[in-house]
Design a protein around this motif. Structure first.
Motif, PDB file in Angstrom:
ATOM      1  N   LYS A   1       1.811   6.467  -7.148  1.00 25.47           N
ATOM      2  CA  LYS A   1       0.780   7.370  -7.681  1.00 25.47           C
ATOM      3  C   LYS A   1       1.182   8.832  -7.528  1.00 25.47           C
ATOM      4  O   LYS A   1       0.836   9.662  -8.357  1.00 25.47           O
ATOM      5  N   GLU A   2       1.933   9.133  -6.456  1.00 27.31           N
ATOM      6  CA  GLU A   2       2.416  10.504  -6.277  1.00 27.31           C
ATOM      7  C   GLU A   2       3.554  10.822  -7.242  1.00 27.31           C
ATOM      8  O   GLU A   2       3.617  11.906  -7.816  1.00 27.31           O
TER       9      GLU A   2
ATOM     10  N   PRO B   1       1.884  10.056 -11.718  1.00 30.61           N
ATOM     11  CA  PRO B   1       0.416  10.087 -11.853  1.00 30.61           C
ATOM     12  C   PRO B   1      -0.071   9.712 -13.257  1.00 30.61           C
ATOM     13  O   PRO B   1      -1.236   9.367 -13.437  1.00 30.61           O
ATOM     14  N   GLN B   2       0.808   9.749 -14.270  1.00 27.91           N
ATOM     15  CA  GLN B   2       0.399   9.433 -15.638  1.00 27.91           C
ATOM     16  C   GLN B   2       0.160   7.937 -15.850  1.00 27.91           C
ATOM     17  O   GLN B   2      -0.471   7.546 -16.815  1.00 27.91           O
ATOM     18  N   TRP B   3       0.661   7.073 -14.950  1.00 22.75           N
ATOM     19  CA  TRP B   3       0.494   5.626 -15.075  1.00 22.75           C
ATOM     20  C   TRP B   3      -0.325   5.098 -13.898  1.00 22.75           C
ATOM     21  O   TRP B   3      -0.092   5.459 -12.744  1.00 22.75           O
TER      22      TRP B   3
ATOM     23  N   ASN C   1       0.832  -1.217   0.000  1.00 22.95           N
ATOM     24  CA  ASN C   1       0.000   0.000   0.000  1.00 22.95           C
ATOM     25  C   ASN C   1       0.862   1.260   0.000  1.00 22.95           C
ATOM     26  O   ASN C   1       0.547   2.234  -0.694  1.00 22.95           O
ATOM     27  N   ASP C   2       1.970   1.245   0.777  1.00 19.96           N
ATOM     28  CA  ASP C   2       2.872   2.400   0.799  1.00 19.96           C
ATOM     29  C   ASP C   2       3.527   2.625  -0.562  1.00 19.96           C
ATOM     30  O   ASP C   2       3.642   3.755  -1.035  1.00 19.96           O
ATOM     31  N   ILE C   3       3.970   1.540  -1.188  1.00 15.45           N
ATOM     32  CA  ILE C   3       4.618   1.630  -2.512  1.00 15.45           C
ATOM     33  C   ILE C   3       3.617   2.149  -3.543  1.00 15.45           C
ATOM     34  O   ILE C   3       3.948   2.995  -4.381  1.00 15.45           O
TER      35      ILE C   3
END
Length: 154
Positions: free
Chosen positions: A102-103, A106-108, A95-97
């Motif tokens: 995502k941060e 964000p494009q993927w 979950n951390d990874i």
């Protein structure tokens, strides 16, 4: 010997008669062809072919389904695509990874996949290996253990 000469003479006479008959037949003109003009052609009226037309009656839902299918193919729902695996381990770390990916990128899209007994974090949906390699080059700055793979179809 006399018999051979008689046969030869008879065959020569037959040949001469056949050639004379052919010559006479060629000299006679056909009155049907030559009744109105002096050429040897029969006039023929050729009509143009009729125009073809095709009418297609289809349900309007077919176009809608084709549009949905094209959108799904563009998103990669049907084809073999490449992905980048960022992590393989426990759920909390996964979950951390995923939050970090995502941060950072964000494009993927990132997702968590579960495989007994561990979790995987996958990122992206690349059409070609080249596209995946370019993305991996950027990803290695943040996730040095990331690698490219092609998921198996289930």
């Amino acid at each position: 010997m006399r018999m051979l000469n008689t046969k030869l003479c008879l065959s020569l006479l037959g040949f001469c008669l056949a050639s004379i008959t052919t010559t006479i037949a060629q000299d006679n003109q056909n009155p049907i062809l030559d009744s109105s003009n002096n050429n040897n052609f029969v006039p023929v009226n050729i009509l143009p072919p009729p125009e073809a037309s095709v009418t297609i009656n289809q349900d309007p839902k077919i176009k809608m389904l084709l549009d949905i299918k094209a959108k799904m193919e563009k998103n990669g729902d049907f084809s073999d695509r490449y992905k980048i695996q960022l992590y393989y381990g426990n759920l909390n770390q996964a979950n951390d990874i995923m939050k970090s990916s995502k941060e950072s990128f964000p494009q993927w899209d990132s997702s968590i996949q579960w495989e007994t007994p561990n979790y995987k974090v996958w990122m992206g949906n690349y059409r070609t290996r080249l596209e995946a390699d370019r993305a991996l080059k950027e990803v290695h700055a943040v996730f040095p253990n990331a690698f490219i793979f092609r998921p198996e179809k289930k």
